[in-house]
Design an enzyme around this catalytic site. Structure first.
Site, mmCIF file in Angstrom:
data_model
loop_
_atom_site.group_PDB
_atom_site.id
_atom_site.type_symbol
_atom_site.label_atom_id
_atom_site.label_comp_id
_atom_site.label_asym_id
_atom_site.label_seq_id
_atom_site.Cartn_x
_atom_site.Cartn_y
_atom_site.Cartn_z
ATOM 1 N N GLN A 1 7.050 -1.255 -4.945
ATOM 2 C CA GLN A 1 5.874 -1.789 -4.256
ATOM 3 C C GLN A 1 4.795 -2.113 -5.289
ATOM 4 O O GLN A 1 3.765 -2.662 -4.946
ATOM 5 C CB GLN A 1 5.319 -0.761 -3.273
ATOM 6 N N ASP B 1 2.699 -3.770 -11.202
ATOM 7 C CA ASP B 1 2.661 -3.707 -12.663
ATOM 8 C C ASP B 1 4.052 -4.030 -13.215
ATOM 9 O O ASP B 1 4.993 -4.210 -12.448
ATOM 10 C CB ASP B 1 2.181 -2.307 -13.116
ATOM 11 N N HIS C 1 5.674 -6.403 -3.411
ATOM 12 C CA HIS C 1 4.270 -6.824 -3.250
ATOM 13 C C HIS C 1 3.803 -7.718 -4.386
ATOM 14 O O HIS C 1 2.608 -7.855 -4.624
ATOM 15 C CB HIS C 1 3.368 -5.576 -3.138
ATOM 16 N N CYS D 1 -1.352 -21.128 -8.573
ATOM 17 C CA CYS D 1 -2.422 -21.921 -7.965
ATOM 18 C C CYS D 1 -2.455 -21.636 -6.460
ATOM 19 O O CYS D 1 -1.426 -21.652 -5.788
ATOM 20 C CB CYS D 1 -2.158 -23.415 -8.186
ATOM 21 N N CYS E 1 -1.536 -25.418 -4.854
ATOM 22 C CA CYS E 1 -0.191 -26.061 -4.966
ATOM 23 C C CYS E 1 0.875 -25.071 -5.427
ATOM 24 O O CYS E 1 2.021 -25.469 -5.651
ATOM 25 C CB CYS E 1 -0.280 -27.245 -5.945
ATOM 26 N N CYS F 1 -6.389 -24.703 -11.580
ATOM 27 C CA CYS F 1 -5.038 -25.222 -11.800
ATOM 28 C C CYS F 1 -5.099 -26.523 -12.602
ATOM 29 O O CYS F 1 -5.849 -27.440 -12.234
ATOM 30 C CB CYS F 1 -4.405 -25.470 -10.431
ATOM 31 N N GLY G 1 7.076 8.408 -5.563
ATOM 32 C CA GLY G 1 5.650 8.118 -5.655
ATOM 33 C C GLY G 1 5.118 7.131 -4.649
ATOM 34 O O GLY G 1 4.386 6.208 -5.008
ATOM 35 N N THR G 2 5.477 7.340 -3.385
ATOM 36 C CA THR G 2 4.873 6.475 -2.368
ATOM 37 C C THR G 2 4.407 7.313 -1.185
ATOM 38 O O THR G 2 5.021 8.293 -0.821
ATOM 39 C CB THR G 2 5.845 5.373 -1.888
HETATM 40 C C1 BV8 Z 1 2.649 -7.880 6.477
HETATM 41 C C2 BV8 Z 1 -0.326 -5.744 -3.595
HETATM 42 C C3 BV8 Z 1 3.245 -9.474 8.112
HETATM 43 C C4 BV8 Z 1 -1.782 -6.018 -3.667
HETATM 44 C C5 BV8 Z 1 -0.060 -4.253 -1.692
HETATM 45 C C6 BV8 Z 1 -3.354 -5.670 10.369
HETATM 46 C C7 BV8 Z 1 -3.316 -6.974 9.922
HETATM 47 C C8 BV8 Z 1 -2.322 -7.424 9.075
HETATM 48 C C9 BV8 Z 1 -1.333 -6.567 8.666
HETATM 49 C C10 BV8 Z 1 -1.394 -5.267 9.110
HETATM 50 C C11 BV8 Z 1 -2.362 -4.804 9.959
HETATM 51 N N1 BV8 Z 1 -2.141 -3.478 10.197
HETATM 52 C C12 BV8 Z 1 -1.052 -3.092 9.529
HETATM 53 C C13 BV8 Z 1 -0.586 -4.165 8.884
HETATM 54 C C14 BV8 Z 1 0.537 -4.195 8.042
HETATM 55 C C15 BV8 Z 1 0.026 -3.974 6.620
HETATM 56 C C16 BV8 Z 1 -0.006 -2.479 6.375
HETATM 57 O O1 BV8 Z 1 1.035 -1.882 6.253
HETATM 58 N N2 BV8 Z 1 -1.214 -1.910 6.312
HETATM 59 C C17 BV8 Z 1 -1.298 -0.475 6.093
HETATM 60 C C18 BV8 Z 1 -2.447 -0.161 5.147
HETATM 61 C C19 BV8 Z 1 -1.477 0.187 7.463
HETATM 62 N N3 BV8 Z 1 0.999 -4.610 5.789
HETATM 63 C C20 BV8 Z 1 0.789 -5.871 5.398
HETATM 64 O O2 BV8 Z 1 -0.207 -6.517 5.615
HETATM 65 C C21 BV8 Z 1 1.967 -6.488 4.660
HETATM 66 N N4 BV8 Z 1 2.272 -7.760 5.216
HETATM 67 O O3 BV8 Z 1 2.702 -6.985 7.258
HETATM 68 O O4 BV8 Z 1 2.947 -9.201 6.772
HETATM 69 C C22 BV8 Z 1 1.940 -9.793 8.767
HETATM 70 C C23 BV8 Z 1 1.302 -10.953 8.392
HETATM 71 C C24 BV8 Z 1 0.126 -11.272 9.038
HETATM 72 C C25 BV8 Z 1 -0.411 -10.449 10.030
HETATM 73 C C26 BV8 Z 1 0.248 -9.253 10.367
HETATM 74 C C27 BV8 Z 1 1.420 -8.914 9.721
HETATM 75 C C28 BV8 Z 1 1.618 -6.681 3.205
HETATM 76 C C29 BV8 Z 1 1.386 -5.345 2.554
HETATM 77 C C30 BV8 Z 1 1.282 -5.536 1.046
HETATM 78 C C31 BV8 Z 1 -0.110 -5.156 0.588
HETATM 79 N N5 BV8 Z 1 -0.174 -5.253 -0.877
HETATM 80 N N6 BV8 Z 1 -0.094 -4.407 -3.022
HETATM 81 C C32 BV8 Z 1 -2.435 -5.196 -4.740
HETATM 82 O O5 BV8 Z 1 -1.762 -4.367 -5.378
HETATM 83 O O6 BV8 Z 1 -3.647 -5.400 -4.946
HETATM 84 S S1 BV8 Z 1 0.228 -2.711 -1.064
HETATM 85 C C33 BV8 Z 1 -0.317 -1.455 -2.082
HETATM 86 O O7 BV8 Z 1 0.012 -0.264 -1.384
HETATM 87 C C34 BV8 Z 1 0.379 -1.304 -3.422
HETATM 88 O O8 BV8 Z 1 1.391 -2.235 -3.668
HETATM 89 C C35 BV8 Z 1 0.993 0.088 -3.311
HETATM 90 O O9 BV8 Z 1 2.148 0.253 -4.038
HETATM 91 C C36 BV8 Z 1 1.288 0.063 -1.872
HETATM 92 C C37 BV8 Z 1 1.792 1.241 -1.153
HETATM 93 O O10 BV8 Z 1 1.044 2.325 -1.482
HETATM 94 P P1 BV8 Z 1 1.819 3.458 -2.347
HETATM 95 O O11 BV8 Z 1 2.651 2.764 -3.366
HETATM 96 O O12 BV8 Z 1 2.490 4.394 -1.438
HETATM 97 O O13 BV8 Z 1 0.631 4.088 -3.106
HETATM 98 P P2 BV8 Z 1 -0.389 5.155 -2.539
HETATM 99 O O14 BV8 Z 1 -1.570 5.120 -3.441
HETATM 100 O O15 BV8 Z 1 -0.553 4.968 -1.060
HETATM 101 O O16 BV8 Z 1 0.385 6.551 -2.708
HETATM 102 C C38 BV8 Z 1 0.647 7.018 -4.023
HETATM 103 C C39 BV8 Z 1 1.688 8.097 -3.831
HETATM 104 O O17 BV8 Z 1 2.070 8.560 -5.124
HETATM 105 C C40 BV8 Z 1 1.157 9.304 -3.080
HETATM 106 O O18 BV8 Z 1 2.163 9.737 -2.172
HETATM 107 C C41 BV8 Z 1 0.956 10.351 -4.167
HETATM 108 O O19 BV8 Z 1 1.195 11.668 -3.692
HETATM 109 C C42 BV8 Z 1 2.028 9.962 -5.130
HETATM 110 N N7 BV8 Z 1 1.757 10.334 -6.521
HETATM 111 C C43 BV8 Z 1 0.544 10.507 -7.122
HETATM 112 N N8 BV8 Z 1 0.749 10.838 -8.426
HETATM 113 C C44 BV8 Z 1 2.095 10.850 -8.623
HETATM 114 C C45 BV8 Z 1 2.738 10.525 -7.416
HETATM 115 N N9 BV8 Z 1 4.078 10.473 -7.302
HETATM 116 C C46 BV8 Z 1 4.806 10.729 -8.402
HETATM 117 N N10 BV8 Z 1 4.261 11.047 -9.606
HETATM 118 C C47 BV8 Z 1 2.912 11.112 -9.734
HETATM 119 N N11 BV8 Z 1 2.357 11.437 -10.936
HETATM 120 ZN ZN ZN Z 2 -2.575 -26.496 -8.165
#
Ligand code: BV8
Ligand code: ZN
Length: 255
Positions: A108, A111, A126, A134, A137, A159, A199-200
């Site tokens: 997810q 990086d 993601h 762009c 386009c 772009c 780690g999620t």
């Molecule tokens: C979608 C890129 C269809 C950007 C990311 C209302 C309107 C629209 C959509 C929604 C809505 N309500 C819900 C949704 C769906 C929404 C969603 O799920 N929202 C959540 C918040 C409820 N999803 C979407 O919108 C997705 N698209 O549904 O499309 C659609 C289309 C239109 C309308 C409706 C639906 C798109 C989701 C993608 C978002 N982009 N990243 C950027 O990075 O800037 S997501 C972002 O969260 C990161 O990519 C990250 O990886 C990801 C998930 O989080 P985690 O990876 O789990 O990270 P987090 O910080 O939460 O947890 C860290 C974990 O690591 C913890 O458990 C911690 O304990 C652990 N940890 C800490 N240290 C360590 C460790 N583990 C191991 N070792 C360590 N040292």
């Molecule tokens: Zn362009």
């Protein structure tokens, strides 16, 4: 190697599980996979200048429409942090697992630390900080050096083909994931006999729901210092970090 990266001793119960002859291995990583490389996660820990902002607010098409300069500065700041970071022993272990057992890697994260540790064909659900394009386009845009110091606002580049604004190559909340990437990820999980979730927090969909697509015969292990319930079918939840747990898990699989 820092204390944070010293391998941890494998719990005996997990050791017994890892003795099974897995053939089709999938690694599924979230932001916690990169935490030990100093990359702030989404929902925990410090993230400097951006404490005042909520990532799920900034990572949206609305924020981009409303305030491109702040959004672009945020992504350039994050790209700089990633470029200054190093993959940790957990990234190296996952790359080794792929080399030796053809493990599939789904992340997810936006990086490139899996790749810089030697992994290939990583499925970025993601998107990536390094795939700017762009916004008009979709022509890919090669980014240069990130800014040297943190800035609150940076005007995105234009772009060269159509003068549209260049946007980050990530999937924002409310945007669809790339269909091919999703299809390949779902296929890999549906076909696996071992799924390693690292780690999620399992809160972002559809990614989080994908882990439930593993066959009932698959063994599911989770590495996370917090006891998240990412899938009800987890055979073992190892409460440790990616950098400390993964080398031991991979070493035992490869024995
Ligand atoms: C979608 C890129 C269809 C950007 C990311 C209302 C309107 C629209 C959509 C929604 C809505 N309500 C819900 C949704 C769906 C929404 C969603 O799920 N929202 C959540 C918040 C409820 N999803 C979407 O919108 C997705 N698209 O549904 O499309 C659609 C289309 C239109 C309308 C409706 C639906 C798109 C989701 C993608 C978002 N982009 N990243 C950027 O990075 O800037 S997501 C972002 O969260 C990161 O990519 C990250 O990886 C990801 C998930 O989080 P985690 O990876 O789990 O990270 P987090 O910080 O939460 O947890 C860290 C974990 O690591 C913890 O458990 C911690 O304990 C652990 N940890 C800490 N240290 C360590 C460790 N583990 C191991 N070792 C360590 N040292
Ligand atoms: Zn362009």
């Amino acid at each position: 190697m820092t204390d944070k990266q010293k391998p941890e001793t494998l719990p005996p119960e997990l050791q017994a599980i890892l003795a099974r002859p897995f053939k089709r291995i999938v690694v599924f990583s979230g932001a916690g996979m990169s935490a030990d490389s100093g990359i702030p996660t989404f929902r925990s820990g410090e993230n400097g200048l951006w404490n005042a902002y909520d990532p799920s607010e900034l990572a949206t098409p609305n924020a981009w429409r409303r305030d491109k300069e702040t959004v672009w500065a945020w992504y350039e700041w994050r790209r700089g942090i990633v470029m200054a970071a190093q993959p940790h022993p957990g990234h190296l272990a996952v790359a080794e697992l792929q080399r030796r057992c053809d493990a599939k890697i789904i992340t997810q994260n936006v990086d490139d630390l899996h790749e810089r540790a030697g992994a290939t064909d990583v499925l970025h659900l993601h998107g990536s900080l390094f795939a700017a394009r762009c916004s008009a386009c979709s022509k890919p845009y090669a980014l240069g050096e990130p800014p040297q110091e943190q800035q609150r606002q940076i005007t995105p580049p234009r772009c060269p083909r159509c003068q549209g604004y260049i946007r980050p190559g990530v999937v924002w909340f409310g945007e669809n994931l790339d269909t091919t990437t999703v299809k390949l990820a779902r296929q890999a999980i549906a076909n696996c006999d071992f799924l390693l979730i690292v780690g999620t927090s399992g809160v972002v969909y559809p990614a989080a729901g994908m882990v439930n697509g593993a066959p009932s015969s698959a063994t599911i292990i989770e590495i996370n210092p917090q006891p998240y319930e990412t899938s009800s079918r987890i055979a073992f939840q190892w409460q440790t970090t990616a950098a400390r747990g993964l080398p031991e898990v991979v070493r035992n699989i490869l024995i």
